[in-house]
Design a protein around this motif. Structure first.
Motif, PDB file in Angstrom:
ATOM      1  N   LEU A 114       0.542  -1.251   0.219  1.00  0.00           N
ATOM      2  CA  LEU A 114       0.043   0.074   0.268  1.00  0.00           C
ATOM      3  C   LEU A 114       1.112   1.212   0.434  1.00  0.00           C
ATOM      4  O   LEU A 114       1.883   1.216   0.689  1.00  0.00           O
ATOM      5  CB  LEU A 114      -1.063  -0.118   1.135  1.00  0.00           C
ATOM      6  N   VAL A 151      -6.519   3.710   0.003  1.00  0.00           N
ATOM      7  CA  VAL A 151      -7.394   3.086  -0.978  1.00  0.00           C
ATOM      8  C   VAL A 151      -8.374   3.428  -1.406  1.00  0.00           C
ATOM      9  O   VAL A 151      -9.220   4.261  -0.949  1.00  0.00           O
ATOM     10  CB  VAL A 151      -7.682   1.917  -1.097  1.00  0.00           C
ATOM     11  N   LEU A 195      -9.290  -0.629   6.094  1.00  0.00           N
ATOM     12  CA  LEU A 195      -8.972  -0.329   4.944  1.00  0.00           C
ATOM     13  C   LEU A 195      -8.897   1.001   3.966  1.00  0.00           C
ATOM     14  O   LEU A 195      -7.800   1.268   3.888  1.00  0.00           O
ATOM     15  CB  LEU A 195      -8.928  -1.207   3.795  1.00  0.00           C
ATOM     16  N   PHE A 228      -3.112   3.219   5.501  1.00  0.00           N
ATOM     17  CA  PHE A 228      -1.643   3.925   5.286  1.00  0.00           C
ATOM     18  C   PHE A 228      -1.292   4.115   6.689  1.00  0.00           C
ATOM     19  O   PHE A 228      -0.219   4.811   6.507  1.00  0.00           O
ATOM     20  CB  PHE A 228      -2.810   4.954   4.549  1.00  0.00           C
ATOM     21  N   THR A 249       0.545  -2.534   5.523  1.00  0.00           N
ATOM     22  CA  THR A 249      -0.680  -3.774   3.898  1.00  0.00           C
ATOM     23  C   THR A 249      -0.185  -3.774   2.448  1.00  0.00           C
ATOM     24  O   THR A 249       0.335  -3.448   2.151  1.00  0.00           O
ATOM     25  CB  THR A 249      -2.101  -2.492   3.971  1.00  0.00           C
ATOM     26  N   LEU A 253      -2.002  -4.841  -1.158  1.00  0.00           N
ATOM     27  CA  LEU A 253      -2.989  -5.112  -2.411  1.00  0.00           C
ATOM     28  C   LEU A 253      -2.573  -6.070  -2.515  1.00  0.00           C
ATOM     29  O   LEU A 253      -1.825  -6.490  -3.471  1.00  0.00           O
ATOM     30  CB  LEU A 253      -3.309  -3.936  -2.591  1.00  0.00           C
ATOM     31  N   THR A 255      -8.498  -2.860  -6.932  1.00  0.00           N
ATOM     32  CA  THR A 255      -7.782  -3.478  -5.923  1.00  0.00           C
ATOM     33  C   THR A 255      -8.882  -4.825  -5.885  1.00  0.00           C
ATOM     34  O   THR A 255     -10.153  -4.164  -5.334  1.00  0.00           O
ATOM     35  CB  THR A 255      -8.164  -2.293  -4.528  1.00  0.00           C
ATOM     36  N   TYR A 289      -7.151  -7.098  -0.542  1.00  0.00           N
ATOM     37  CA  TYR A 289      -5.919  -6.859   0.369  1.00  0.00           C
ATOM     38  C   TYR A 289      -5.408  -7.730   2.098  1.00  0.00           C
ATOM     39  O   TYR A 289      -6.532  -8.259   1.873  1.00  0.00           O
ATOM     40  CB  TYR A 289      -5.641  -5.599   1.242  1.00  0.00           C
ATOM     41  N   THR A 309      -3.250  -6.986   6.139  1.00  0.00           N
ATOM     42  CA  THR A 309      -2.633  -6.273   6.774  1.00  0.00           C
ATOM     43  C   THR A 309      -2.021  -7.380   7.616  1.00  0.00           C
ATOM     44  O   THR A 309      -2.686  -8.125   7.887  1.00  0.00           O
ATOM     45  CB  THR A 309      -3.708  -5.663   7.205  1.00  0.00           C
TER      46      THR A 309
END
Length: 175
Positions: free
Chosen positions: A8, A12, A27, A32, A42, A44, A51, A54, A56
């Motif tokens: 990331l 997003v 997300l 971020f 994270t 993607l 996207t 994802y 994390t």
């Protein structure tokens, strides 16, 4: 176009929707920021410029009972990479993207293991997803789960609604 996995790098687009409010909110609102604070990273899953999903991840230490450790592990707490969030956009669900996301985390854990030692991947599975994670190779963490249940009862929460602590032994994946 093949599936791409990218870290990331920015916010997003809000068009992503995995059908679960907690994962969508993470997300869109936290991923971020947490990454900038080096709390988690994270990645993607990109398909056709969109996207598709994802994951994390962050660091964890997994407590194990003597029986869970077996004779080869001397330490009660073992290094782990935590699969903190996973979401697959509803447009891509049922196409194997969740499995691809888990395999991406396995590869990340292997890389961490090469640097600092990492035996397990942990996840706190929502009760309705325990079977799916078990099908991916995850097993219940008995010690951590019993600690969570005791805490839930102590604070008057319903233990059947708390996430289920699970682990994936990356050595099983290598075998």
């Amino acid at each position: 176009m093949p599936l791409r996995v990218e870290r990331l790098e920015d916010a997003v687009p809000y068009s992503f929707d995995c059908g679960r409010d907690e994962q969508n909110q993470h997300l869109h609102e936290r991923a971020f920021h947490d990454q900038e604070q080096q709390l988690s990273m994270t990645y993607l899953l990109q398909q056709d410029g969109l996207t598709a999903g994802y994951v994390t991840v962050c660091m964890d230490a997994l407590p194990l009972t003597r029986a869970e450790r077996g004779p080869e592990i001397r330490y009660q707490h073992v290094g782990a990479l935590k699969l903190a969030q996973l979401g697959i956009d509803t447009r891509y669900q049922g196409r194997g993207f969740g499995t691809t996301a888990v395999r991406t985390v396995v590869r990340l854990a292997q890389r961490v293991g090469d640097i600092a030692g990492c035996r397990y991947i942990t996840v706190d599975a929502q009760p309705d997803l325990v079977e799916w994670y078990a099908n991916q190779g995850f097993k219940r963490n008995e010690l951590r789960q019993s600690q969570r249940i005791a805490e839930a009862v102590r604070y008057g929460r319903d233990p059947s609604r708390i996430p289920v602590s699970m682990r994936f032994d990356i050595r099983d994946y290598l075998a």
